[in-house]
Design a protein around this motif. Structure first.
Motif, short mmCIF file in Angstrom:
data_model
loop_
_atom_site.label_atom_id
_atom_site.label_comp_id
_atom_site.label_asym_id
_atom_site.label_seq_id
_atom_site.Cartn_x
_atom_site.Cartn_y
_atom_site.Cartn_z
N GLY A 340 0.55 -1.59 -0.25
CA GLY A 340 0.00 -0.30 -0.40
C GLY A 340 0.68 1.30 0.27
N GLU A 341 0.50 1.94 0.31
CA GLU A 341 0.94 3.87 0.46
C GLU A 341 2.14 3.64 1.29
OE1 GLU A 341 -1.94 6.70 1.87
OE2 GLU A 341 -3.22 5.31 0.88
N SER A 342 2.94 4.54 1.70
CA SER A 342 3.82 4.96 2.46
C SER A 342 3.73 4.69 3.67
CB SER A 342 5.18 5.27 2.08
OG SER A 342 5.38 5.68 0.05
N ALA A 343 2.33 5.13 4.33
CA ALA A 343 2.06 5.64 6.09
C ALA A 343 2.18 4.00 6.36
CB ALA A 343 1.43 6.64 5.82
N ALA A 344 1.17 3.23 4.93
CA ALA A 344 0.63 2.12 5.39
C ALA A 344 1.62 1.48 6.30
CB ALA A 344 -0.44 1.39 4.58
N MET A 345 2.84 1.42 5.17
CA MET A 345 4.19 0.55 4.85
C MET A 345 4.80 0.78 5.96
SD MET A 345 3.96 -1.74 2.79
CE MET A 345 1.76 -1.68 2.72
N GLU A 346 4.84 1.89 6.85
CA GLU A 346 5.81 2.75 7.69
C GLU A 346 5.32 1.61 8.84
OE1 GLU A 346 6.13 6.23 7.46
OE2 GLU A 346 6.92 6.66 6.01
N ARG A 347 3.43 1.63 9.15
CA ARG A 347 2.58 1.31 9.63
C ARG A 347 3.64 0.11 10.13
NH1 ARG A 347 -3.48 3.42 10.07
NH2 ARG A 347 -2.26 4.67 9.68
N VAL A 348 3.34 -0.66 9.48
CA VAL A 348 3.18 -2.51 9.23
C VAL A 348 4.35 -3.13 10.54
CG1 VAL A 348 4.41 -4.47 7.91
CG2 VAL A 348 1.95 -3.09 7.32
N LEU A 349 5.88 -1.60 9.59
CA LEU A 349 7.61 -2.10 10.29
C LEU A 349 7.21 -1.65 11.56
CD1 LEU A 349 9.33 -0.83 7.01
CD2 LEU A 349 9.39 -3.08 8.39
N GLU A 350 6.66 -0.99 12.48
CA GLU A 350 5.83 -0.81 13.34
C GLU A 350 5.75 -1.41 14.18
OE1 GLU A 350 3.52 3.22 14.02
OE2 GLU A 350 4.89 4.66 12.26
#
Length: 358
Positions: A340-350
């Motif tokens: 998905g968009e970058s914000a979603a990917m950052e949340r995945v990694l969190e």
């Protein structure tokens, strides 16, 4: 009082398809649906315009032969129009292949885990499902699949890149496999995620269809083209096989709106490929981040990544993602996360920061 209906016995063993869950919406958090492998980018403006223009008169039936679209796609692929057939998404085309090849006493060989529809196809036709486990690195075990083919095999299904694990078939291994398959057994290569693949060794299915007439390609406009809601997919196959499939594909199943959108998308295929590789770059960044956290991520060549975990760990992870506004797909043996968009990917990694077993 329970009413009894005269239904086919095969339905008793047919697993129901479980769709991806919608994203939860915790207060104050933007939610993201990462459970259905949809394209997260907005449609190409020209495609949206084509959809609007084609929707002016829904009283008329669509072109049952998708003539303009067939001509344009055949020219783009460098094949004859007789090699191409459209259906309402890749799922309907798979069903058409099952109707044409499977019945009681027949069997279908496919990798597992792979697309959830594959075992359904066998069960609905009263045929035997012969799933072949993937290798330790989550790839097709082609030698084992070749060994599973017998005199009763009506259909072989391959998936490259494989959904849900991610790796793509390599050209040499697929070529060697096809040379072992009896020439009268239909082999369908499901390439739903083809445009996202960046593996330089990935199989060129189109080239192999010219050498192996029993190889058929299954492709879709649902993924990289972003037209999942319009339901349009197609096969590229030997003309004799296409003629037989016309007996099993539902007439008028591809709407005029879907045909118009796909036609415009074919005209802009270069743009589609650029966007697909943008998604692939986001995918590669996510894979690198997950591996840095200690996760065993298989080679990812589609628009998703696979976290191989136990079912207990998968349930815990799914709950953690949901609490943070992310819908992911829990499947036997792991979690699939769509790009998905970058914000979603950052949340995945969190959420995965603690690594496996956290």
């Amino acid at each position: 009082m329970t009413t009894q209906f005269r239904l086919r016995q095969a339905l008793e063993t047919t697993p129901a398809y479980v769709p991806g869950k919608p994203a939860a919406a915790p207060a104050g958090i933007t939610s993201y649906k990462l459970s259905s492998n949809e394209l997260h980018l907005a449609p190409l403006p020209a495609v949206t315009e084509a959809i609007t223009a084609a929707a002016v008169n829904p009283a008329l039936y669509p072109d049952p032969g998708a003539g303009a679209l067939t001509s344009a796609l055949a020219a783009h692929l460098g094949v004859e129009e007789a090699n191409v057939l459209f259906a309402a998404g890749g799922a309907e085309m798979l069903s058409a292949y099952a109707l044409a090849t499977l019945e009681a006493g027949k069997n279908v060989v496919f990798p597992w885990p792979s697309f959830e529809l594959y075992p359904q196809l066998a069960a609905r036709q009263g045929a035997e499902a012969k799933p072949v486990p993937l290798t330790a690195d989550f790839r097709h075990d082609l030698p084992a699949m070749a060994a599973a083919i017998d005199a009763n095999t009506g259909l072989v299904l391959l998936c490259s890149p494989n959904n849900p694990t991610g790796p793509a078939l390599r050209h040499t291994e697929l070529e060697e496999f096809l040379a072992q398959v009896p020439s009268d057994v239909v082999v369908v290569l499901d390439e739903a995620y083809l445009e996202f693949c960046t593996d330089p060794e990935a199989a060129d299915g189109l080239a192999l269809t010219r050498r192996f007439p029993n190889l058929a390609l299954l492709r879709t406009f649902s993924k990289a083209h972003g037209l999942a809601g319009l339901r349009i997919g197609y096969t590229v196959a030997d003309p004799a096989l296409v003629m037989e499939l016309r007996r099993t594909v539902l007439v008028f199943s591809v709407s005029q709106v879907a045909q118009a959108a796909a036609l415009e998308s074919v005209k802009r295929y270069a743009e589609v490929e650029v966007r697909a590789k943008q998604v692939a770059a986001i995918r590669d960044d996510l894979v690198a981040g997950l591996r840095a956290q200690g996760w065993n991520i298989p080679d990812a060549q589609a628009n998703f990544v696979w976290l191989p975990v136990t079912d207990e760990e998968a349930a815990s992870l799914e709950a953690a993602f949901a609490a943070s506004g992310l819908a992911v797909r829990k499947l036997p043996g792991g979690i699939r996360i769509s790009i998905g968009e970058s914000a979603a990917m950052e949340r995945v990694l969190e959420i995965t920061a603690g690594g496996p077993g956290a």
